[in-house]
Design an enzyme around this catalytic site. Structure first.
Site, PDB file in Angstrom:
ATOM      1  CE  LYS A 266      42.929  54.540  51.132  1.00 28.32           C
ATOM      2  NZ  LYS A 266      42.249  55.405  52.141  1.00 28.32           N
ATOM      3  CG  ASP A 271      47.142  57.451  54.802  1.00 29.01           C
ATOM      4  OD1 ASP A 271      48.016  58.232  54.377  1.00 29.01           O
ATOM      5  OD2 ASP A 271      45.948  57.757  54.935  1.00 29.01           O
ATOM      6  CE  LYS A 278      46.076  58.796  57.897  1.00 27.89           C
ATOM      7  NZ  LYS A 278      44.703  59.332  57.891  1.00 27.89           N
ATOM      8  CG  ASP A 289      44.216  53.798  54.321  1.00 33.04           C
ATOM      9  OD1 ASP A 289      42.985  53.668  54.419  1.00 33.04           O
ATOM     10  OD2 ASP A 289      44.754  54.824  53.885  1.00 33.04           O
ATOM     11  CG  ASP A 348      45.472  62.056  55.770  1.00 33.68           C
ATOM     12  OD1 ASP A 348      45.824  60.900  55.451  1.00 33.68           O
ATOM     13  OD2 ASP A 348      44.880  62.302  56.837  1.00 33.68           O
ATOM     14  CD  GLU A 350      45.792  58.116  51.381  1.00 39.24           C
ATOM     15  OE1 GLU A 350      45.249  57.054  51.726  1.00 39.24           O
ATOM     16  OE2 GLU A 350      45.665  59.176  52.034  1.00 39.24           O
ATOM     17  NE  ARG A 352      39.529  61.825  48.455  1.00 37.41           N
ATOM     18  CZ  ARG A 352      38.745  62.545  49.255  1.00 37.41           C
ATOM     19  NH1 ARG A 352      38.145  63.632  48.810  1.00 37.41           N
ATOM     20  NH2 ARG A 352      38.569  62.172  50.501  1.00 37.41           N
TER      21      ARG A 352
END
Length: 500
Positions: A266, A271, A278, A289, A348, A350, A352
């Site tokens: 990933k 993010d 967030k 991230d 949020d 994202e 996956r």
């Protein structure tokens, strides 16, 4: 590229303490309640006893030295300064030595002031695994991120020597430790880089540069290629940013390799949470991230440098998740690579989505094992804390194999279940599946169950959720503040175990 990078000292191997060492790190163990110094010699102890006027072990205890792991004490004097680091019981493990060496080198670095030091580590290391542990600990503790500054300062440790028995086994152990430590610290550098400097395009270029001196073929898909090939997850997540997404593919194919390992990381370079924004506090560290992508790229490069006899294909799925008029929405339906459709439940969640594209693409390469690495869920941190990563797998045999590699590498993982019926949480009325469950319970498990939907039924798969250990707010043992390089050592150890 303006992104700063660290430079670790090259670790030298010596059979005796170098005469020009500014600081010597030695150990203290305990046997039957009696303190014993480790890494000294009769000649050295006699000379130092003359300096201090009493046996060295008594001097060390007098300034607070202890066998307790994590403790250090300094014995100043003319010439070489001594740092005593706690090793625990006399029968030490590679991980205990790794931590003790790191604590000793960190304490030595604190003595540097404006003048970088020559540091020697002598802990009576014997056996390749223990030597490798000591070398890794010393190197990883030497890491300093080259922060942006008008007045940059040199690293506090300019030369590092490990005292260990001479021989090819010792040389090989130190060489392996240097490559692995360099890989961990490359991942740390990428994670620590600010998001205004490291974004999908610049990250992909850094990945290309990192592979130049290794036997790795590199392919980078830009937003046009991603659209042409149907990477709906990566494109959907990256849609809200002015910086378009990328997919980086590393391919390492040594002659004679019989096992094919696929790695998927990933790579969300920042993010914000997207439209499901967030909080400011939750957003601050979200430059990290992309730690999963950093791990798979750095590990693959190390595997190639070590010339391990295993084929590795790595995918780094890079996007920036931002809110804007073009951002993807909750309830959007995305068509993923390979054609499966997904109802987006939360912008949020994202990670996956980009991983699903990467896993589906990796499956087309027909590997025997797919391992994905991601800072995926806060739920995993709630379950396992900040220093243990979650592991979920297609079967217990695969999980055991990864856990054994993690133990050999000295990283903490814990297997979590994928219970029957958990995919019921992913049913959708408008697409093949939802990206998230309808309740907040078992979030780490549900996320892994979603990823499993993109793994072929006959392919072994493991999911590493490194959300907790990938970032640290403080320094401890060989772990740096900021990006930690989590999972790199485990991936290299896993590849070593898969060699034919």
């Amino acid at each position: 590229m303006t992104i700063a990078s660290s430079t670790l000292p090259r670790l030298a191997l010596a059979s005796s303490v170098p005469q020009d060492a500014d600081v010597l790190v030695i150990g203290m163990t305990s046997a039957g309640g009696t303190a014993i110094l480790s890494g000294t010699s009769d000649v050295l102890e006699k000379a130092l006893a003359g300096r201090y006027g009493q046996p060295l072990v008594q001097v060390a205890e007098g300034v607070g030295a202890s066998a307790k792991p994590g403790t250090t004490a300094v014995l100043p004097g003319d010439g070489t300064t001594l740092v005593v680091t706690g090793l625990g019981d006399a029968d030490v493990t590679p991980e205990a030595v790794r931590r003790a060496a790191a604590n000793g080198v960190r304490r030595a670095a604190e003595l540097a002031g404006d003048t970088p030091l020559r540091v020697a580590v002598s802990l009576d290391t014997a056996g390749p695994d223990v030597i490798k542990g000591a070398a890794e600990g010393a190197l990883l503790a030497s890491y300093r991120f080259a922060k942006a500054s008008a007045e940059p300062k040199p690293a506090p440790v300019r030369a590092l020597t490990l005292v260990a028995p001479a021989g090819s086994a010792s040389n090989q152990a130190v060489g392996l430790a240097q490559v692995v430590a360099d890989a961990v610290c490359a991942a740390r550098d990428w994670v620590n880089a600010p998001a205004n400097e490291l974004y999908p395009e610049s990250f992909s270029e850094l990945a290309r540069q990192a592979a130049k001196d290794a036997r790795i073929e590199v392919e980078v898909l830009d937003e046009k290629a991603l659209a042409r090939d149907g990477y709906g997850g990566i494109l959907g997540v990256g849609r809200g940013s002015q910086r378009p997404p990328r997919l980086v593919r590393y391919s390492y194919s040594p002659r004679g390799a019989k096992f094919h390992l696929a790695l998927v990381g990933k790579g969300i370079t920042f993010d914000s949470g997207g439209l499901d924004l967030k909080t400011p506090e939750g957003m601050y560290t979200m430059k990290s991230d992309m730690a999963g992508a950093a791990a798979v790229l750095a590990a693959t490069r190390a595997i190639a440098q070590l010339k391990l006899r295993v084929k590795v294909t790595a995918y780094a799925c890079m996007a920036e998740n931002m809110p804007s008029g073009s951002a993807f929405h909750p309830s959007d339906v995305l068509t993923m690579f390979g054609g499966k459709t997904v109802e987006n439940a939360n912008t949020d969640a994202e990670g996956r989505l980009v991983l699903a594209d990467g896993i589906a693409r990796a499956a087309q390469d027909s590997p025997e094992l797919i391992v994905d690495v991601a800072t995926l869920t806060g739920a995993c941190i709630v379950a396992l804390g900040e220093r243990t990563s979650g592991l979920m797998a297609s079967d217990d045999q695969t999980a055991d194999h990864v856990l054994e590699a993690a133990e050999a590498a000295g990283e903490s993982f814990w297997q979590l279940p994928l219970p029957d019926g958990i995919t019921d949480n992913l049913k959708s009325d408008v697409a093949d599946l939802r990206s998230s469950g309808t309740t907040r319970y078992g979030g780490a498990l549900v996320a892994a169950a979603f990823l499993r939907e993109f793994v072929p039924a006959d392919t072994a798969w493991a999911h590493l959720d490194i959300a907790g250990p990938s970032w640290s707010d403080k320094v401890y043992d060989y772990v740096a503040k900021g990006g930690t390089g989590a999972a790199v050592r485990t991936l290299v150890a896993l590849a070593q175990s898969l060699q034919n």
